[in-house]
Design a protein around this motif. Structure first.
Motif, PDB file in Angstrom:
ATOM      1  N   THR A 165       0.883  -1.129   0.118  1.00  0.00           N
ATOM      2  CA  THR A 165      -0.093  -0.017  -0.089  1.00  0.00           C
ATOM      3  C   THR A 165       0.869   1.273  -0.041  1.00  0.00           C
ATOM      4  OG1 THR A 165      -0.072   0.051   2.410  1.00  0.00           O
ATOM      5  CG2 THR A 165      -1.955  -1.089   1.184  1.00  0.00           C
ATOM      6  N   HIS A 166       2.078   1.045   0.074  1.00  0.00           N
ATOM      7  CA  HIS A 166       3.132   2.231   0.224  1.00  0.00           C
ATOM      8  C   HIS A 166       4.498   1.718  -0.103  1.00  0.00           C
ATOM      9  CE1 HIS A 166       3.245   2.064   4.933  1.00  0.00           C
ATOM     10  NE2 HIS A 166       3.318   1.007   4.383  1.00  0.00           N
ATOM     11  N   THR A 167       5.442   2.458  -0.437  1.00  0.00           N
ATOM     12  CA  THR A 167       6.902   1.772  -0.744  1.00  0.00           C
ATOM     13  C   THR A 167       7.625   2.108   0.426  1.00  0.00           C
ATOM     14  OG1 THR A 167       7.621   4.065  -1.753  1.00  0.00           O
ATOM     15  CG2 THR A 167       6.833   2.291  -3.271  1.00  0.00           C
ATOM     16  N   SER A 168       7.006   2.346   1.486  1.00  0.00           N
ATOM     17  CA  SER A 168       7.756   2.402   2.900  1.00  0.00           C
ATOM     18  C   SER A 168       8.265   0.992   2.935  1.00  0.00           C
ATOM     19  CB  SER A 168       6.889   2.696   3.988  1.00  0.00           C
ATOM     20  OG  SER A 168       6.206   3.775   3.842  1.00  0.00           O
ATOM     21  N   SER A 169       7.567  -0.200   2.363  1.00  0.00           N
ATOM     22  CA  SER A 169       8.008  -1.471   2.441  1.00  0.00           C
ATOM     23  C   SER A 169       9.498  -1.640   2.035  1.00  0.00           C
ATOM     24  CB  SER A 169       7.233  -2.397   1.885  1.00  0.00           C
ATOM     25  OG  SER A 169       6.817  -1.836   0.444  1.00  0.00           O
ATOM     26  N   PHE A 191      -0.813   0.166  -4.434  1.00  0.00           N
ATOM     27  CA  PHE A 191      -2.047  -0.412  -4.604  1.00  0.00           C
ATOM     28  C   PHE A 191      -2.909  -0.177  -3.121  1.00  0.00           C
ATOM     29  CE2 PHE A 191       0.932  -2.827  -6.535  1.00  0.00           C
ATOM     30  CZ  PHE A 191       0.546  -2.823  -7.994  1.00  0.00           C
ATOM     31  N   ARG A 192      -4.256   0.456  -3.490  1.00  0.00           N
ATOM     32  CA  ARG A 192      -5.030   0.492  -2.214  1.00  0.00           C
ATOM     33  C   ARG A 192      -6.701   0.259  -2.775  1.00  0.00           C
ATOM     34  NH1 ARG A 192      -2.504   5.748   1.108  1.00  0.00           N
ATOM     35  NH2 ARG A 192      -0.464   5.056   1.014  1.00  0.00           N
ATOM     36  N   ASN A 193      -7.098  -0.359  -1.793  1.00  0.00           N
ATOM     37  CA  ASN A 193      -8.601  -0.819  -2.312  1.00  0.00           C
ATOM     38  C   ASN A 193      -9.646   0.418  -2.079  1.00  0.00           C
ATOM     39  OD1 ASN A 193     -10.990  -2.181  -2.923  1.00  0.00           O
ATOM     40  ND2 ASN A 193     -10.588  -3.648  -1.324  1.00  0.00           N
ATOM     41  N   HIS A 205       1.304   5.875  -7.836  1.00  0.00           N
ATOM     42  CA  HIS A 205       2.830   5.810  -7.730  1.00  0.00           C
ATOM     43  C   HIS A 205       3.335   6.522  -6.612  1.00  0.00           C
ATOM     44  CE1 HIS A 205       2.277   4.405 -11.677  1.00  0.00           C
ATOM     45  NE2 HIS A 205       3.155   3.788 -11.648  1.00  0.00           N
ATOM     46  N   GLN A 206       4.567   6.360  -6.076  1.00  0.00           N
ATOM     47  CA  GLN A 206       5.049   6.973  -4.759  1.00  0.00           C
ATOM     48  C   GLN A 206       6.471   7.263  -5.141  1.00  0.00           C
ATOM     49  OE1 GLN A 206       4.078   5.093  -1.184  1.00  0.00           O
ATOM     50  NE2 GLN A 206       2.482   6.289  -0.662  1.00  0.00           N
ATOM     51  N   VAL A 207       7.023   8.116  -4.377  1.00  0.00           N
ATOM     52  CA  VAL A 207       8.459   8.223  -4.094  1.00  0.00           C
ATOM     53  C   VAL A 207       8.299   8.495  -2.734  1.00  0.00           C
ATOM     54  CG1 VAL A 207      10.691   9.299  -4.492  1.00  0.00           C
ATOM     55  CG2 VAL A 207       9.090   9.326  -6.288  1.00  0.00           C
ATOM     56  N   GLU A 208       9.213   7.564  -1.803  1.00  0.00           N
ATOM     57  CA  GLU A 208       9.340   7.684  -0.510  1.00  0.00           C
ATOM     58  C   GLU A 208      10.898   7.811  -0.207  1.00  0.00           C
ATOM     59  OE1 GLU A 208       6.996   5.743   2.328  1.00  0.00           O
ATOM     60  OE2 GLU A 208       5.416   5.998   1.261  1.00  0.00           O
ATOM     61  N   GLY A 209      11.207   8.628   0.638  1.00  0.00           N
ATOM     62  CA  GLY A 209      12.499   9.004   0.968  1.00  0.00           C
ATOM     63  C   GLY A 209      12.874   8.365   2.577  1.00  0.00           C
TER      64      GLY A 209
HETATM   65  N1  PHE Z   1       3.873   5.942   3.751  1.00  0.00           N
HETATM   66  C1  PHE Z   1       3.022   7.195   3.881  1.00  0.00           C
HETATM   67  C2  PHE Z   1       1.855   6.870   2.987  1.00  0.00           C
HETATM   68  O1  PHE Z   1       2.027   6.150   2.167  1.00  0.00           O
HETATM   69  C3  PHE Z   1       3.702   8.390   3.699  1.00  0.00           C
HETATM   70  C4  PHE Z   1       4.917   8.492   4.426  1.00  0.00           C
HETATM   71  C5  PHE Z   1       6.255   8.097   4.413  1.00  0.00           C
HETATM   72  C6  PHE Z   1       4.600   9.391   5.481  1.00  0.00           C
HETATM   73  C7  PHE Z   1       7.095   8.280   5.226  1.00  0.00           C
HETATM   74  C8  PHE Z   1       5.651   9.713   6.760  1.00  0.00           C
HETATM   75  C9  PHE Z   1       6.640   9.257   6.377  1.00  0.00           C
HETATM   76  O2  PHE Z   1       1.007   7.539   2.863  1.00  0.00           O
END
Ligand code: PHE
Length: 335
Positions: A165-169, A191-193, A205-209
């Motif tokens: 559901t996020h690229t935090s994974s 992907f989110r339902n 699409h996301q970019v996470e840092g």
């Molecule tokens: N993972 C969060 C989201 O999908 C975004 C986020 C990333 C928030 C990192 C804080 C820190 O919404």
């Protein structure tokens, strides 16, 4: 007559050519109505009958040899032409590509380039994930609503296999597999339902840092995001942080930038507020560091995440997110 035949046999044997015209001339010279071999057949009629058997045999042999030779040479010619057609001309210039980059790719590359200049590497991970990397390692309580069927596409239950559901994974995997300092950005599809509408889609699409090192502070996070906002939206851009909540960061904030369309004066893109919300961020929760076997007493870090479609829609003033997924050529040609 035998001598003539053997003489011609020798000539046929020696003849070689890879030119269409030469082979045709050869055929005319030997096999046409006025050709040598036809002439010999005329002559053959006049020879004494006791010689006919022997001469007839070699004369037929001569005719067969001539036909076979022509067939062989023509075949060679055909194969040669085919292999020449297949040859790749490596000297050809490669500038005439068809099509263009998708707006999501354009924005993603711009974002990655900016963070690249700050020393962030790009990291990648799987779209099909397990519960640990998407939720548990990131400090989501067991009963957190984001794990609910409403938000997550589950592929299998027990053990949970799901679409991220996020690229935090990816960040979770980076922390597991690398030791600080870690400085990375993770672009990718999530992907989110959710119901599909003009403003939201079940795929985006996301970019996470993520930045983890000794003595990383909230001020570092703010300065990094301000640098990013000015690079991406323009030098005059300001940012503001509003307190928020994410399970994996503490404290957490949502970040707005001054609207780049009206420069903060208020317009229909920013709904007359002068601000656009672009990302979520915060200091990595010590529980997350410990889950990934990083010493939370020694190291601190910040994380942020943004949706690419949302930013593309703002930048290009696209009113409906669905346009980004339909791939209508009339739409894509504009970028
Ligand atoms: N993972 C969060 C989201 O999908 C975004 C986020 C990333 C928030 C990192 C804080 C820190 O919404």
């Amino acid at each position: 007559m035998k001598k003539k035949i053997f003489n011609l046999l020798g000539k046929i044997d020696k003849f070689k050519s890879d030119h269409k015209e030469e082979i045709e001339n050869f055929r005319i010279k030997f096999l046409s109505k006025k050709g040598h071999i036809t002439e010999l057949f005329d002559e053959f009629k006049k020879i004494p009958s006791e010689e006919k058997r022997e001469v007839g045999k070699i004369l037929n042999e001569l005719k067969n040899q001539a036909s076979a030779k022509i067939k062989f040479l023509k075949n060679n010619l055909k194969n040669k032409n085919v292999s020449e057609e297949k040859k790749i001309d490596l000297s050809l210039e490669s500038t005439n590509f068809f099509g263009s980059r998708h707006p999501v790719s354009i924005i993603q590359n711009e974002i990655l380039n900016i963070f690249n200049r700050l020393g962030f590497t790009v990291s990648d991970g799987p779209e099909i994930e397990d519960d640990w990397h998407v939720f548990s390692s990131l400090n989501f309580p067991k009963e957190h609503p984001a794990r609910d069927m409403q938000d997550t596409f589950f592929i299998e239950k027990n053990p949970d296999i799901l679409l991220r559901t996020h690229t935090s994974s990816v960040q979770s995997r980076m922390m597991e597999n690398n030791r600080p300092p870690i400085r990375t950005v993770s672009p990718g599809r999530v992907f989110r339902n959710e119901a599909i509408s003009a403003r939201s889609h079940c795929i985006f699409h996301q970019v996470e840092g993520l930045y983890i090192a000794e003595n990383v502070s909230f001020a570092d996070l703010k300065q990094t995001l301000l640098y990013f906002a000015k690079e991406f939206f323009g030098e005059k851009t300001e940012i503001r942080l509003r307190p928020s909540y994410f399970p994996f960061t503490e404290p957490s904030a949502e970040v707005d930038v001054t609207c780049s369309i009206c420069e903060g004066k208020g317009c229909n893109v920013c709904k007359y507020t002068g601000w656009l919300e672009i990302l979520g961020c915060g200091m990595v929760d010590p529980n997350v560091l410990e889950n990934c076997k990083i010493d939370s007493k020694k190291y601190t870090g910040f994380a942020f995440g943004m949706g690419i479609e949302r930013i593309a829609m703002t930048k290009y003033q696209i009113k409906d997110i669905r346009l980004l997924f339909e791939n209508d050529i009339r739409f894509l040609k504009q970028f």
